[in-house]
Motif scaffolding. Sequence first.
Motif, PDB file in Angstrom:
ATOM      1  N   ALA A  51       1.022  -1.298  -0.081  1.00  0.00           N
ATOM      2  CA  ALA A  51       0.189  -0.156  -0.027  1.00  0.00           C
ATOM      3  C   ALA A  51       0.689   1.304   0.056  1.00  0.00           C
ATOM      4  O   ALA A  51       1.853   1.300  -0.736  1.00  0.00           O
ATOM      5  CB  ALA A  51      -1.249  -0.002   1.142  1.00  0.00           C
ATOM      6  N   CYS A  52       0.708   2.097   0.979  1.00  0.00           N
ATOM      7  CA  CYS A  52       1.438   3.528   0.804  1.00  0.00           C
ATOM      8  C   CYS A  52       2.717   3.218   2.019  1.00  0.00           C
ATOM      9  O   CYS A  52       3.274   4.132   2.340  1.00  0.00           O
ATOM     10  CB  CYS A  52       0.418   4.491   1.480  1.00  0.00           C
ATOM     11  SG  CYS A  52      -0.642   4.824   0.404  1.00  0.00           S
ATOM     12  N   ASP A  53       2.910   1.864   2.549  1.00  0.00           N
ATOM     13  CA  ASP A  53       4.023   1.458   3.247  1.00  0.00           C
ATOM     14  C   ASP A  53       3.851   1.988   4.815  1.00  0.00           C
ATOM     15  O   ASP A  53       5.157   2.547   5.136  1.00  0.00           O
ATOM     16  CB  ASP A  53       5.237   1.757   2.640  1.00  0.00           C
ATOM     17  CG  ASP A  53       6.303   1.010   3.016  1.00  0.00           C
ATOM     18  OD1 ASP A  53       6.177  -0.311   3.774  1.00  0.00           O
ATOM     19  OD2 ASP A  53       7.646   1.301   2.862  1.00  0.00           O
ATOM     20  N   TRP A  54       2.681   2.697   5.149  1.00  0.00           N
ATOM     21  CA  TRP A  54       2.876   3.229   6.400  1.00  0.00           C
ATOM     22  C   TRP A  54       3.127   2.384   7.569  1.00  0.00           C
ATOM     23  O   TRP A  54       3.665   2.979   8.519  1.00  0.00           O
ATOM     24  CB  TRP A  54       1.197   3.680   6.742  1.00  0.00           C
ATOM     25  CG  TRP A  54       0.900   4.954   6.023  1.00  0.00           C
ATOM     26  CD1 TRP A  54       1.702   5.772   5.124  1.00  0.00           C
ATOM     27  CD2 TRP A  54      -0.065   6.093   6.544  1.00  0.00           C
ATOM     28  NE1 TRP A  54       1.151   6.957   4.713  1.00  0.00           N
ATOM     29  CE2 TRP A  54      -0.023   7.251   5.401  1.00  0.00           C
ATOM     30  CE3 TRP A  54      -1.025   6.130   7.565  1.00  0.00           C
ATOM     31  CZ2 TRP A  54      -0.624   8.440   5.744  1.00  0.00           C
ATOM     32  CZ3 TRP A  54      -1.600   7.173   7.595  1.00  0.00           C
ATOM     33  CH2 TRP A  54      -1.572   8.135   6.485  1.00  0.00           C
ATOM     34  N   TRP A  55       3.031   1.217   7.663  1.00  0.00           N
ATOM     35  CA  TRP A  55       3.210  -0.069   8.703  1.00  0.00           C
ATOM     36  C   TRP A  55       4.691   0.149   8.858  1.00  0.00           C
ATOM     37  O   TRP A  55       5.308   0.175  10.020  1.00  0.00           O
ATOM     38  CB  TRP A  55       2.341  -1.181   8.567  1.00  0.00           C
ATOM     39  CG  TRP A  55       2.538  -1.671  10.088  1.00  0.00           C
ATOM     40  CD1 TRP A  55       3.101  -2.776  10.344  1.00  0.00           C
ATOM     41  CD2 TRP A  55       1.544  -1.575  11.078  1.00  0.00           C
ATOM     42  NE1 TRP A  55       2.817  -3.072  11.776  1.00  0.00           N
ATOM     43  CE2 TRP A  55       1.757  -2.209  11.833  1.00  0.00           C
ATOM     44  CE3 TRP A  55       0.568  -0.374  11.073  1.00  0.00           C
ATOM     45  CZ2 TRP A  55       1.180  -1.962  13.221  1.00  0.00           C
ATOM     46  CZ3 TRP A  55       0.139  -0.142  12.317  1.00  0.00           C
ATOM     47  CH2 TRP A  55       0.398  -1.111  13.397  1.00  0.00           C
ATOM     48  N   SER A  56       5.453   0.336   7.900  1.00  0.00           N
ATOM     49  CA  SER A  56       6.978   0.431   7.816  1.00  0.00           C
ATOM     50  C   SER A  56       7.449   1.634   8.186  1.00  0.00           C
ATOM     51  O   SER A  56       8.748   1.937   8.506  1.00  0.00           O
ATOM     52  CB  SER A  56       7.758   0.017   6.841  1.00  0.00           C
ATOM     53  OG  SER A  56       7.211  -1.233   6.296  1.00  0.00           O
ATOM     54  N   ARG A  58       6.434   4.687   6.679  1.00  0.00           N
ATOM     55  CA  ARG A  58       6.352   6.115   5.975  1.00  0.00           C
ATOM     56  C   ARG A  58       5.068   6.888   6.234  1.00  0.00           C
ATOM     57  O   ARG A  58       4.682   8.033   5.712  1.00  0.00           O
ATOM     58  CB  ARG A  58       6.048   5.462   4.324  1.00  0.00           C
ATOM     59  CG  ARG A  58       7.234   5.447   3.653  1.00  0.00           C
ATOM     60  CD  ARG A  58       7.152   5.060   2.306  1.00  0.00           C
ATOM     61  NE  ARG A  58       7.838   3.948   1.787  1.00  0.00           N
ATOM     62  CZ  ARG A  58       9.424   4.289   1.401  1.00  0.00           C
ATOM     63  NH1 ARG A  58       9.430   5.464   1.064  1.00  0.00           N
ATOM     64  NH2 ARG A  58       9.983   3.391   0.761  1.00  0.00           N
ATOM     65  N   TRP A  59       4.215   6.664   7.334  1.00  0.00           N
ATOM     66  CA  TRP A  59       3.100   7.861   7.546  1.00  0.00           C
ATOM     67  C   TRP A  59       3.908   8.932   8.235  1.00  0.00           C
ATOM     68  O   TRP A  59       3.507  10.092   7.969  1.00  0.00           O
ATOM     69  CB  TRP A  59       2.583   7.052   9.020  1.00  0.00           C
ATOM     70  CG  TRP A  59       3.487   6.674  10.024  1.00  0.00           C
ATOM     71  CD1 TRP A  59       3.900   5.497  10.540  1.00  0.00           C
ATOM     72  CD2 TRP A  59       3.776   7.360  11.093  1.00  0.00           C
ATOM     73  NE1 TRP A  59       4.890   5.367  11.403  1.00  0.00           N
ATOM     74  CE2 TRP A  59       4.704   6.630  12.076  1.00  0.00           C
ATOM     75  CE3 TRP A  59       3.645   8.785  11.463  1.00  0.00           C
ATOM     76  CZ2 TRP A  59       5.367   7.142  13.237  1.00  0.00           C
ATOM     77  CZ3 TRP A  59       4.264   9.269  12.612  1.00  0.00           C
ATOM     78  CH2 TRP A  59       5.004   8.478  13.500  1.00  0.00           C
ATOM     79  N   SER A  60       5.255   8.705   8.793  1.00  0.00           N
ATOM     80  CA  SER A  60       5.537   9.911   9.250  1.00  0.00           C
ATOM     81  C   SER A  60       6.092  11.018   7.975  1.00  0.00           C
ATOM     82  O   SER A  60       5.806  12.187   8.249  1.00  0.00           O
ATOM     83  CB  SER A  60       7.064   9.333   9.860  1.00  0.00           C
ATOM     84  OG  SER A  60       8.043  10.318  10.052  1.00  0.00           O
ATOM     85  N   GLU A  61       6.678  10.473   6.798  1.00  0.00           N
ATOM     86  CA  GLU A  61       6.924  11.312   5.964  1.00  0.00           C
ATOM     87  C   GLU A  61       5.524  11.885   5.171  1.00  0.00           C
ATOM     88  O   GLU A  61       5.490  13.190   4.996  1.00  0.00           O
ATOM     89  CB  GLU A  61       7.755  11.020   4.757  1.00  0.00           C
ATOM     90  CG  GLU A  61       7.192   9.700   4.387  1.00  0.00           C
ATOM     91  CD  GLU A  61       8.206   9.007   2.710  1.00  0.00           C
ATOM     92  OE1 GLU A  61       7.516   9.904   1.972  1.00  0.00           O
ATOM     93  OE2 GLU A  61       8.935   8.127   2.885  1.00  0.00           O
ATOM     94  N   VAL A 401       5.492   0.905  -7.101  1.00  0.00           N
ATOM     95  CA  VAL A 401       6.442   0.477  -7.220  1.00  0.00           C
ATOM     96  C   VAL A 401       7.738   0.988  -6.405  1.00  0.00           C
ATOM     97  O   VAL A 401       8.335   0.421  -5.743  1.00  0.00           O
ATOM     98  CB  VAL A 401       7.228   0.295  -8.707  1.00  0.00           C
ATOM     99  CG1 VAL A 401       8.230  -0.470  -8.798  1.00  0.00           C
ATOM    100  CG2 VAL A 401       6.161  -0.583  -9.566  1.00  0.00           C
ATOM    101  N   THR A 402       8.076   2.147  -6.557  1.00  0.00           N
ATOM    102  CA  THR A 402       9.158   2.981  -5.992  1.00  0.00           C
ATOM    103  C   THR A 402       8.749   3.243  -4.661  1.00  0.00           C
ATOM    104  O   THR A 402       9.676   3.830  -3.782  1.00  0.00           O
ATOM    105  CB  THR A 402       9.684   4.014  -6.984  1.00  0.00           C
ATOM    106  OG1 THR A 402       8.656   4.931  -6.933  1.00  0.00           O
ATOM    107  CG2 THR A 402       9.918   3.466  -8.030  1.00  0.00           C
ATOM    108  N   GLN A 403       7.399   3.586  -4.452  1.00  0.00           N
ATOM    109  CA  GLN A 403       6.779   4.528  -3.079  1.00  0.00           C
ATOM    110  C   GLN A 403       7.120   6.058  -3.327  1.00  0.00           C
ATOM    111  O   GLN A 403       6.881   6.643  -2.297  1.00  0.00           O
ATOM    112  CB  GLN A 403       7.352   3.810  -2.045  1.00  0.00           C
ATOM    113  CG  GLN A 403       6.815   2.483  -1.335  1.00  0.00           C
ATOM    114  CD  GLN A 403       5.193   2.770  -0.992  1.00  0.00           C
ATOM    115  OE1 GLN A 403       4.919   3.714  -0.424  1.00  0.00           O
ATOM    116  NE2 GLN A 403       4.523   1.779  -1.287  1.00  0.00           N
ATOM    117  N   ALA A 404       7.630   6.326  -4.431  1.00  0.00           N
ATOM    118  CA  ALA A 404       7.745   7.738  -4.636  1.00  0.00           C
ATOM    119  C   ALA A 404       6.381   8.502  -4.453  1.00  0.00           C
ATOM    120  O   ALA A 404       5.346   8.148  -5.140  1.00  0.00           O
ATOM    121  CB  ALA A 404       8.590   8.197  -5.969  1.00  0.00           C
TER     122      ALA A 404
END
Length: 443
Positions: A51-56, A58-61, A401-404
Amino acid sequence: MPQATYNFPAGFLWGSATAAHQVEGGNANNNWSAWEAQPGRILNGDRSNLACDWWSGRWSEDFDRAAETHQNAHRMSIEWSRIQPRPDRWDEDALDHYREMIRGMLARGLTPMITLHHFTDPLWFSELGGWEQENAPELFEKFAAHVVEALKEYVTLWVTINEPNVYVVSGYMGTDFPPGKSDAQAAFAVMRNLIRGHAAVYKTIKRIQKNSAIGIALNYRSLKPASAASPIDRALAKFAHNSFNESFLRTLKTGQLRFSTQRAGIPEAIGTQDFVGVNYYTRDLVQFSPLAFRDFFMKRFFPKDAALSQSGFIANVPEGMFESLKWANAFGLPIYITENGVEDAADDLRPRYLIEHLHQVWRAINFNYPIKGYFHWSLVDNFEWERGWSQRFGLWGLDVVTQARIRRPSVDLFAEICKQNAISSDLVQRYAPESFNLLFPVN
Ligand code: GAL
């Protein structure tokens, strides 16, 4: 050219909304992960994956992005299956994770609004029969009590359930959502239990936290007769409105659930609402059609003159926003717009959609409707349920793919509105000149 500014009240909440399963990634224990794994369920076979990789982390950014662009609130949800992965197991690390996220919001000046149920259920809960089972409300209440105890220091704004009407219609009358049953009896049982669950959780939160404000985020669909002169179109539009928009919240007033053609008494639900949460996206016209026997003889389509979103999922009908707020105002409670937005990867329609819908919010405020905040769906593109990654609702785009993150023009548009607490003619001229005459007519 006229110059003017539409000002919003001091203290207005400006934010965006997200939901756990759509942004976190790696949710292995809920019914949606299982649903995604079934062939043919999700458009293009998409999966939420990271997904948006929040659990790792990325919520912070993303919270940085929200705060740097002058948002002062954020609505997100807690994933039940993370907190209670099995009926007898509570995951305190997961709770710590949410605590950290919410502290992260507060540190950035974002007021948290927390949703306890946003479409997903733990797998174990679904396997027991999900919301059809009689003790579903108690199971949900146990989970909610656990979460509210843990977060009460940081959160006072709670949404018990997101769009119970969509949950029922998509999962129990249609097959877009799990469990994909078309079963009117099951749909009614689920509706009734969702209301009982909401009422139980309302009372629990109030017991734990007196100064809480608790509501539901209801999907309000504007449903109008295709022909105002046709009594049958009018009757069908009213029937659809009563079933879809009215039934849940009306029960919190009257204690009587009326959904479609069925009835049940739920007296314990009376008065279990402190604010009305409105998710407004679009309007349908309703027309009698003898062929639509599966859908109560109702054909639905968008108004012909309305601009459509990228995949034709949403028509730009800003007056429907005003209509939803007028409807919400009749409950005599504070109102939050808990979701509103449009799918638009190219950001062609979004600036106009955003400005024209916020203009309607401003109008409603000037009718003295007690509107306290607006949450845009969404902060970043995220996993759109049965539509997978095909629809892009983010202010920021996402490269899966890149999470950008991709900064769309609407980021800066919304940032200026949040910062100025206003919509100025200058801003409309710069971001959506096509809306200018509508907002600032010369004559
Ligand atoms: C709502 C839902 C959100 C989001 C949005 C856009 O119905 O609550 O989770 O998916 O629609 O499709």
